[in-house]
Scaffold this motif. Structure first.
Motif, PDB file in Angstrom:
ATOM      1  N   HIS A  54       0.864  -1.181   0.000  1.00 18.24           N
ATOM      2  CA  HIS A  54       0.000   0.000   0.000  1.00 18.24           C
ATOM      3  C   HIS A  54       0.902   1.232   0.000  1.00 18.24           C
ATOM      4  O   HIS A  54       1.985   1.199   0.609  1.00 18.24           O
ATOM      5  N   VAL A  55       0.475   2.282  -0.669  1.00 15.68           N
ATOM      6  CA  VAL A  55       1.253   3.531  -0.619  1.00 15.68           C
ATOM      7  C   VAL A  55       0.318   4.697  -0.301  1.00 15.68           C
ATOM      8  O   VAL A  55      -0.867   4.678  -0.646  1.00 15.68           O
ATOM      9  N   SER A  56       0.882   5.683   0.367  1.00 13.72           N
ATOM     10  CA  SER A  56       0.128   6.908   0.645  1.00 13.72           C
ATOM     11  C   SER A  56       1.073   8.088   0.462  1.00 13.72           C
ATOM     12  O   SER A  56       2.275   7.903   0.256  1.00 13.72           O
ATOM     13  N   GLN A  57       0.511   9.296   0.543  1.00 10.41           N
ATOM     14  CA  GLN A  57       1.388  10.476   0.621  1.00 10.41           C
ATOM     15  C   GLN A  57       2.341  10.279   1.795  1.00 10.41           C
ATOM     16  O   GLN A  57       1.999   9.641   2.793  1.00 10.41           O
ATOM     17  N   GLU A 344      -7.185   4.607   7.071  1.00  7.77           N
ATOM     18  CA  GLU A 344      -7.400   5.888   6.379  1.00  7.77           C
ATOM     19  C   GLU A 344      -7.300   7.073   7.325  1.00  7.77           C
ATOM     20  O   GLU A 344      -6.716   8.104   6.979  1.00  7.77           O
ATOM     21  N   ILE A 345      -7.860   6.940   8.527  1.00 12.03           N
ATOM     22  CA  ILE A 345      -7.776   8.047   9.501  1.00 12.03           C
ATOM     23  C   ILE A 345      -6.332   8.253   9.945  1.00 12.03           C
ATOM     24  O   ILE A 345      -5.852   9.381  10.055  1.00 12.03           O
ATOM     25  N   ILE A 346      -5.614   7.149  10.174  1.00 14.53           N
ATOM     26  CA  ILE A 346      -4.204   7.256  10.588  1.00 14.53           C
ATOM     27  C   ILE A 346      -3.422   8.050   9.538  1.00 14.53           C
ATOM     28  O   ILE A 346      -2.682   8.985   9.859  1.00 14.53           O
ATOM     29  N   ILE A 347      -3.605   7.691   8.278  1.00 10.86           N
ATOM     30  CA  ILE A 347      -2.843   8.347   7.206  1.00 10.86           C
ATOM     31  C   ILE A 347      -3.220   9.823   7.102  1.00 10.86           C
ATOM     32  O   ILE A 347      -2.358  10.688   6.968  1.00 10.86           O
ATOM     33  N   GLU A 348      -4.501  10.095   7.215  1.00 13.08           N
ATOM     34  CA  GLU A 348      -4.946  11.495   7.183  1.00 13.08           C
ATOM     35  C   GLU A 348      -4.235  12.295   8.284  1.00 13.08           C
ATOM     36  O   GLU A 348      -3.736  13.400   8.048  1.00 13.08           O
ATOM     37  N   LYS A 349      -4.159  11.724   9.492  1.00 19.30           N
ATOM     38  CA  LYS A 349      -3.565  12.454  10.625  1.00 19.30           C
ATOM     39  C   LYS A 349      -2.033  12.476  10.574  1.00 19.30           C
ATOM     40  O   LYS A 349      -1.395  13.279  11.247  1.00 19.30           O
ATOM     41  N   LEU A 350      -1.436  11.572   9.782  1.00 14.26           N
ATOM     42  CA  LEU A 350       0.024  11.595   9.611  1.00 14.26           C
ATOM     43  C   LEU A 350       0.449  12.458   8.423  1.00 14.26           C
ATOM     44  O   LEU A 350       1.629  12.723   8.242  1.00 14.26           O
ATOM     45  N   VAL A 351      -0.518  12.888   7.631  1.00 13.45           N
ATOM     46  CA  VAL A 351      -0.197  13.707   6.454  1.00 13.45           C
ATOM     47  C   VAL A 351      -0.619  15.165   6.654  1.00 13.45           C
ATOM     48  O   VAL A 351       0.092  16.098   6.296  1.00 13.45           O
TER      49      VAL A 351
END
Length: 417
Positions: A54-57, A344-351
């Motif tokens: 998986h990849v995210s910003q 999804e929430i974790i990534i939002e809060k880490l970005v």
């Protein structure tokens, strides 16, 4: 520059048209050149295939301490940034609590130069007051010009309200961000844990929730008077969340963060008197932990930080009262958070913290800079000493079950796995 194709990567980026799709991502010269169901590879680029990728910003951590300059036995900048990269962070904000304190232009330049050329970007936070002593403002404008992204005295509250008022007024000339840690010193006293049933049972001096909340009320009142931008780091109580929500509804320019350990652990772990669990602010009741989770999901809390703070064994492996506050947290941040929040929430809060600190966000789209965190959300593992990458070993998460695995990052043209 590392040119690669990330094969069959599930993209988690709500700002991207490819959100939740499994794609091949081609990266050349640090830029995303194509996103396809199946990429052709005429130039024979290295193909990276990782299990359930998986990849995210790229993730941002708004509070890390490394020690260098002066406390290299705790952590160096180069190793600290390697740890950050392996933990999925493309960007970190460095606290000024080294020796000497980072409170002038040349100190900012020094740490930036030490981080030059590495995969993870380092953004220094300058001390708000000289030597973080709370008496005189540091060289804020000079530090801003040298690359400081915000100003704060790490884990120290401001006794002198007038200095805080002047700081908030002064930084508005150059759109500066003031960080204010909330813990009223006289109410904290000699307290080492949260005041309540657990502190009484253990016979340890307690810090009342009021120590954080009274300071927070004062800080918000001053912000309402002065205007400007204020960030409240590592809040830990239900009332703090409610107060910040109210301030935001009033239109104040205030943001806040919460530490991974406050979201994932509560004060019951203290029963063995293990100083690995001594942190500032202290671990809280289960009620407060749940209120912080709610503050994240409803959007009051803007970002999550590891509050990574390496402490050498001489200052940590002591009687609880005497040990220094702090836990390392980069290596375990993602895996611990997955136990309590959705991916999804974790990534939002880490970005999203990048926006608060004035940093660039890079949506996953063709033509954009490749600044990516690479991970797998489903595997289960137990965190042991052998998994610690930091120089210091003071982890509050030893023996904890982690959900998911971080592979590393692609950033600054480098693939760090």
């Amino acid at each position: 520059m590392k040119n690669v194709i990330l094969k069959q990567a599930t993209i988690i980026d709500s700002e991207s048209q490819f959100h939740n799709q499994k794609m091949d991502i081609t990266i050349e010269n640090g830029t995303i050149t194509s996103i396809d169901k199946s990429a052709k590879n005429p130039n024979k680029l290295e193909e990276v295939s990782l299990d359930n990728l998986h990849v995210s910003q790229g993730w941002f951590d708004s509070s890390v301490s490394f020690g260098e300059p002066g406390l290299e036995d705790r952590e160096t900048i180069s190793n600290g940034l390697k740890v950050a990269a392996k933990s999925g962070f493309t960007d970190v904000a460095l606290q000024p609590n080294s020796y000497p304190i980072i409170d002038n232009q040349s100190s900012i330049s020094f740490v930036k130069q030490k981080a030059h050329g590495l995969a993870t970007n380092l953004f220094p936070i300058g001390a708000l007051t000289k030597n973080s002593e709370g008496n005189d403002l540091a060289e804020l404008f000079d530090m801003k010009n040298a690359g400081a992204i915000a100003f704060g005295d790490y884990n120290k509250s401001m006794d002198k309200a007038n200095i805080q008022k002047i700081a908030l007024q002064y930084v508005q000339d150059f759109d500066g961000l003031v960080i204010l840690f909330c813990q009223e010193k006289s109410l904290k006293g000699n307290g080492v844990v949260n005041e309540g049933i657990v502190s009484t049972k253990l016979g340890l001096k307690g810090i009342p929730n009021m120590a954080e909340e009274i300071d927070l009320i004062r800080n918000l009142s001053i912000l309402e008077y002065t205007g400007g931008k204020m960030h409240l780091p590592t809040i830990s109580t239900a009332k703090s969340v409610a107060l910040i929500k109210e301030a935001k509804n009033k239109g104040l320019n205030v943001t806040c963060s919460v530490a991974v350990h406050h979201l994932t652990l509560n004060e019951t772990v203290l029963e063995g008197f293990d100083s690995r669990f001594k942190v500032s602010p202290p671990l809280q009741t289960e009620l407060n932990r749940k209120a912080l989770i709610k503050g994240i999901t409803e959007g009051t809390i803007d970002m999550i930080t590891s509050d990574h703070n390496p402490i050498d064994i001489e200052h940590k492996k002591l009687e609880f009262d005497l040990a220094k506050d702090g836990t390392i947290g980069l290596e375990t941040a993602f895996g611990m958070l997955q136990n309590v929040l959705s991916t999804e929430i974790i990534i939002e809060k880490l970005v999203n913290g990048k926006t608060v600190f004035g940093l660039e966000k890079n949506t996953i789209a063709v033509g954009n800079k490749a600044s990516l965190s690479l991970f797998e959300p489903n595997s289960i593992s137990v965190f042991g000493k052998e998994n610690i990458l930091s120089k210091s070993k003071n982890s509050a998460f030893l023996g904890q079950t982690l959900k998911g695995k971080v592979y590393g990052i692609y950033n600054n043209g480098k693939l760090e796995l």
